[in-house]
Design a protein around this motif. Structure first.
Motif, PDB file in Angstrom:
ATOM      1  N   SER A   1       3.746   5.365  -5.976  1.00 37.25           N
ATOM      2  CA  SER A   1       3.611   5.335  -7.438  1.00 37.25           C
ATOM      3  C   SER A   1       2.439   6.204  -7.880  1.00 37.25           C
ATOM      4  CB  SER A   1       3.471   3.901  -7.962  1.00 37.25           C
ATOM      5  OG  SER A   1       2.212   3.349  -7.650  1.00 37.25           O
ATOM      6  N   ARG A   2       1.377   6.254  -7.075  1.00 35.57           N
ATOM      7  CA  ARG A   2       0.232   7.121  -7.385  1.00 35.57           C
ATOM      8  C   ARG A   2       0.644   8.587  -7.325  1.00 35.57           C
ATOM      9  NH1 ARG A   2      -3.097   8.720 -10.369  1.00 35.57           N
ATOM     10  NH2 ARG A   2      -4.823   9.901  -9.547  1.00 35.57           N
ATOM     11  N   GLN A   3       1.469   8.940  -6.333  1.00 33.42           N
ATOM     12  CA  GLN A   3       1.953  10.325  -6.240  1.00 33.42           C
ATOM     13  C   GLN A   3       2.819  10.673  -7.447  1.00 33.42           C
ATOM     14  OE1 GLN A   3       0.959  12.697  -3.951  1.00 33.42           O
ATOM     15  NE2 GLN A   3       1.971  13.991  -5.449  1.00 33.42           N
ATOM     16  N   ASP A   4       3.607   9.730  -7.929  1.00 35.38           N
ATOM     17  CA  ASP A   4       4.413   9.955  -9.130  1.00 35.38           C
ATOM     18  C   ASP A   4       3.519  10.255 -10.332  1.00 35.38           C
ATOM     19  OD1 ASP A   4       6.772   9.535  -7.720  1.00 35.38           O
ATOM     20  OD2 ASP A   4       6.931   7.426  -8.319  1.00 35.38           O
ATOM     21  N   VAL A   5       2.379   9.560 -10.444  1.00 33.77           N
ATOM     22  CA  VAL A   5       1.429   9.806 -11.533  1.00 33.77           C
ATOM     23  C   VAL A   5       0.850  11.210 -11.405  1.00 33.77           C
ATOM     24  CG1 VAL A   5      -0.812   9.135 -12.505  1.00 33.77           C
ATOM     25  CG2 VAL A   5       0.870   7.381 -11.922  1.00 33.77           C
ATOM     26  N   VAL A   6       0.456  11.584 -10.201  1.00 36.99           N
ATOM     27  CA  VAL A   6      -0.102  12.928  -9.966  1.00 36.99           C
ATOM     28  C   VAL A   6       0.922  13.993 -10.365  1.00 36.99           C
ATOM     29  CG1 VAL A   6      -0.843  14.536  -8.147  1.00 36.99           C
ATOM     30  CG2 VAL A   6      -1.733  12.192  -8.194  1.00 36.99           C
ATOM     31  N   ASN A   7       2.184  13.784  -9.978  1.00 40.08           N
ATOM     32  CA  ASN A   7       3.231  14.739 -10.325  1.00 40.08           C
ATOM     33  C   ASN A   7       3.426  14.820 -11.844  1.00 40.08           C
ATOM     34  OD1 ASN A   7       3.612  15.157  -7.589  1.00 40.08           O
ATOM     35  ND2 ASN A   7       5.407  13.849  -7.456  1.00 40.08           N
ATOM     36  N   SER A   8       3.410  13.671 -12.510  1.00 36.01           N
ATOM     37  CA  SER A   8       3.559  13.646 -13.977  1.00 36.01           C
ATOM     38  C   SER A   8       2.407  14.379 -14.649  1.00 36.01           C
ATOM     39  CB  SER A   8       3.614  12.206 -14.497  1.00 36.01           C
ATOM     40  OG  SER A   8       4.785  11.570 -14.075  1.00 36.01           O
ATOM     41  N   GLU A   9       1.188  14.124 -14.175  1.00 37.59           N
ATOM     42  CA  GLU A   9       0.026  14.780 -14.770  1.00 37.59           C
ATOM     43  C   GLU A   9       0.035  16.283 -14.497  1.00 37.59           C
ATOM     44  OE1 GLU A   9      -3.505  12.638 -13.615  1.00 37.59           O
ATOM     45  OE2 GLU A   9      -3.066  11.036 -15.031  1.00 37.59           O
ATOM     46  N   SER A  10       0.566  16.683 -13.367  1.00 38.46           N
ATOM     47  CA  SER A  10       0.684  18.114 -13.077  1.00 38.46           C
ATOM     48  C   SER A  10       1.639  18.783 -14.060  1.00 38.46           C
ATOM     49  CB  SER A  10       1.177  18.338 -11.647  1.00 38.46           C
ATOM     50  OG  SER A  10       0.191  17.950 -10.734  1.00 38.46           O
ATOM     51  N   ARG A  11       2.767  18.118 -14.340  1.00 36.70           N
ATOM     52  CA  ARG A  11       3.704  18.659 -15.321  1.00 36.70           C
ATOM     53  C   ARG A  11       3.091  18.662 -16.725  1.00 36.70           C
ATOM     54  NH1 ARG A  11       6.982  16.183 -11.986  1.00 36.70           N
ATOM     55  NH2 ARG A  11       7.196  14.233 -13.099  1.00 36.70           N
ATOM     56  N   LEU A  12       2.338  17.611 -17.031  1.00 31.63           N
ATOM     57  CA  LEU A  12       1.700  17.490 -18.343  1.00 31.63           C
ATOM     58  C   LEU A  12       0.761  18.667 -18.616  1.00 31.63           C
ATOM     59  CD1 LEU A  12       1.026  15.594 -20.840  1.00 31.63           C
ATOM     60  CD2 LEU A  12      -0.834  14.731 -19.429  1.00 31.63           C
ATOM     61  N   THR A  13       0.063  19.115 -17.597  1.00 30.24           N
ATOM     62  CA  THR A  13      -0.941  20.160 -17.779  1.00 30.24           C
ATOM     63  C   THR A  13      -0.517  21.504 -17.190  1.00 30.24           C
ATOM     64  OG1 THR A  13      -2.064  19.481 -15.738  1.00 30.24           O
ATOM     65  CG2 THR A  13      -2.827  18.479 -17.807  1.00 30.24           C
ATOM     66  N   ALA A  14       0.759  21.656 -16.880  1.00 25.62           N
ATOM     67  CA  ALA A  14       1.246  22.871 -16.218  1.00 25.62           C
ATOM     68  C   ALA A  14       0.983  24.138 -17.028  1.00 25.62           C
ATOM     69  CB  ALA A  14       2.740  22.750 -15.914  1.00 25.62           C
ATOM     70  N   ASN A  15       0.996  24.059 -18.333  1.00 29.29           N
ATOM     71  CA  ASN A  15       0.802  25.237 -19.174  1.00 29.29           C
ATOM     72  C   ASN A  15      -0.657  25.507 -19.505  1.00 29.29           C
ATOM     73  OD1 ASN A  15       3.568  25.697 -19.224  1.00 29.29           O
ATOM     74  ND2 ASN A  15       3.861  24.522 -21.090  1.00 29.29           N
ATOM     75  N   LEU A  16      -1.559  24.751 -18.888  1.00 27.46           N
ATOM     76  CA  LEU A  16      -2.990  24.915 -19.139  1.00 27.46           C
ATOM     77  C   LEU A  16      -3.674  25.575 -17.945  1.00 27.46           C
ATOM     78  CD1 LEU A  16      -3.824  21.365 -20.591  1.00 27.46           C
ATOM     79  CD2 LEU A  16      -3.214  23.428 -21.865  1.00 27.46           C
ATOM     80  N   SER A  17      -4.658  26.401 -18.225  1.00 29.70           N
ATOM     81  CA  SER A  17      -5.467  26.981 -17.161  1.00 29.70           C
ATOM     82  C   SER A  17      -6.397  25.894 -16.621  1.00 29.70           C
ATOM     83  CB  SER A  17      -6.301  28.143 -17.711  1.00 29.70           C
ATOM     84  OG  SER A  17      -7.314  27.648 -18.581  1.00 29.70           O
ATOM     85  N   PRO A  18      -7.000  26.100 -15.459  1.00 26.19           N
ATOM     86  CA  PRO A  18      -7.951  25.099 -14.947  1.00 26.19           C
ATOM     87  C   PRO A  18      -9.076  24.789 -15.946  1.00 26.19           C
ATOM     88  CG  PRO A  18      -7.381  26.625 -13.206  1.00 26.19           C
ATOM     89  CD  PRO A  18      -6.765  27.170 -14.472  1.00 26.19           C
ATOM     90  N   GLU A  19      -9.566  25.812 -16.627  1.00 25.74           N
ATOM     91  CA  GLU A  19     -10.622  25.597 -17.624  1.00 25.74           C
ATOM     92  C   GLU A  19     -10.100  24.769 -18.802  1.00 25.74           C
ATOM     93  OE1 GLU A  19      -9.699  28.757 -16.516  1.00 25.74           O
ATOM     94  OE2 GLU A  19     -11.322  28.907 -15.045  1.00 25.74           O
ATOM     95  N   GLU A  20      -8.893  25.068 -19.241  1.00 21.70           N
ATOM     96  CA  GLU A  20      -8.296  24.313 -20.349  1.00 21.70           C
ATOM     97  C   GLU A  20      -8.068  22.849 -19.951  1.00 21.70           C
ATOM     98  OE1 GLU A  20      -5.705  27.626 -22.823  1.00 21.70           O
ATOM     99  OE2 GLU A  20      -4.926  26.920 -20.885  1.00 21.70           O
TER     100      GLU A  20
ATOM    101  N   ALA B   1       0.836  -1.207   0.000  1.00 20.20           N
ATOM    102  CA  ALA B   1       0.000   0.000   0.000  1.00 20.20           C
ATOM    103  C   ALA B   1       0.870   1.256   0.000  1.00 20.20           C
ATOM    104  CB  ALA B   1      -0.935  -0.008   1.208  1.00 20.20           C
ATOM    105  N   ARG B   2       1.972   1.206   0.733  1.00 24.14           N
ATOM    106  CA  ARG B   2       2.894   2.348   0.766  1.00 24.14           C
ATOM    107  C   ARG B   2       3.523   2.566  -0.609  1.00 24.14           C
ATOM    108  NH1 ARG B   2       7.740   3.650   0.459  1.00 24.14           N
ATOM    109  NH2 ARG B   2       8.579   1.551   0.398  1.00 24.14           N
ATOM    110  N   VAL B   3       3.971   1.487  -1.234  1.00 29.28           N
ATOM    111  CA  VAL B   3       4.584   1.590  -2.565  1.00 29.28           C
ATOM    112  C   VAL B   3       3.549   2.059  -3.588  1.00 29.28           C
ATOM    113  CG1 VAL B   3       5.635   0.241  -4.437  1.00 29.28           C
ATOM    114  CG2 VAL B   3       6.429  -0.051  -2.085  1.00 29.28           C
ATOM    115  N   HIS B   4       2.320   1.550  -3.480  1.00 33.30           N
ATOM    116  CA  HIS B   4       1.260   2.003  -4.383  1.00 33.30           C
ATOM    117  C   HIS B   4       1.014   3.501  -4.217  1.00 33.30           C
ATOM    118  CE1 HIS B   4      -2.967   3.129  -5.108  1.00 33.30           C
ATOM    119  NE2 HIS B   4      -2.697   2.586  -6.272  1.00 33.30           N
ATOM    120  N   ALA B   5       0.969   3.978  -2.975  1.00 35.27           N
ATOM    121  CA  ALA B   5       0.745   5.406  -2.721  1.00 35.27           C
ATOM    122  C   ALA B   5       1.859   6.243  -3.346  1.00 35.27           C
ATOM    123  CB  ALA B   5       0.644   5.665  -1.223  1.00 35.27           C
TER     124      ALA B   5
END
Length: 142
Positions: free
Chosen positions: A107-126, A101-105
Motif C-alpha cells: 500500500s505504501r508503494q501504491d502511495v509512492v506511485n500515486s504521488e509520482s503521477r501527481l507530480t510527473a509534470n513538475l521539475s524537481p525544484e517545482e 507488513a507485506r500488505v503495508h509495504a
C-alpha cells in the motif's frame, strides 16, 4: 493574463477526489478499507510494530468499539495479532504480522506511485516548492 476559471478549492477538491478514488481501488485490490490501512500504517511506524488497543483508540480519536471492530477484522485477515500484555494481562496489545507488513509495504508503494503521477509534470525544484506551499496551506487551515 487570463483569469482562472476556478479557484484553489476547486483544484484541491478535484485532486483529492482523484487520489481518493485511486487509493480506494488500490486498497480494494489488497482487500482493505482506508481505516484498516490506517491501522497498518500506525503499527508499521510504532516501536516493535506494536501498540496497545488504548493507544490505537487515542490515535484514531475513535471509540473502543470502533477500533476493536477494525482490529478484529484485520486479525481475521492475518494482518495483525492481538494479545494480552505479559506485564499487565488487562492491556491488549496489537502487533503487525509479517503478512501485515507485506500488505503495508504494497500500500505504501501504491502511495509512492500515486504521488509520482501527481507530480510527473513538475521539475524537481517545482516539486520542492509545491510541497512547501502545501505545508504552508495546511498550517493555515488546520
Amino acid at each position: 493574463m487570463d483569469k482562472p476559471i476556478a479557484g484553489y478549492g476547486w483544484y484541491i477538491k478535484r485532486i483529492d477526489n482523484a487520489l481518493e478514488k485511486e487509493a480506494n481501488q488500490n486498497l480494494q485490490a489488497l482487500n482493505l478499507t482506508m481505516q484498516q490501512n490506517r491501522v497498518l500504517i500506525l503499527l508499521a511506524h510504532a516501536e516493535e510494530h506494536t501498540l496497545s488497543l488504548k493507544a490505537l483508540e487515542e490515535r484514531f480519536c475513535a471509540a473502543q468499539s470502533t477500533v476493536a471492530g477494525l482490529v478484529s477484522r484485520l486479525e481475521k485477515k492475518g494482518l495483525i495479532e492481538a494479545v494480552a500484555s505479559q506485564a499487565d494481562r488487562r492491556i491488549k496489545l496489537v502487533k503487525l504480522t509479517e503478512e501485515g507488513a507485506r500488505v503495508h509495504a504494497q500500500s505504501r508503494q501504491d502511495v509512492v506511485n500515486s504521488e509520482s503521477r501527481l507530480t510527473a509534470n513538475l521539475s524537481p525544484e517545482e516539486r520542492e516548492v509545491f510541497l512547501s506551499c502545501l505545508k504552508k496551506v495546511y498550517e493555515a487551515v488546520k
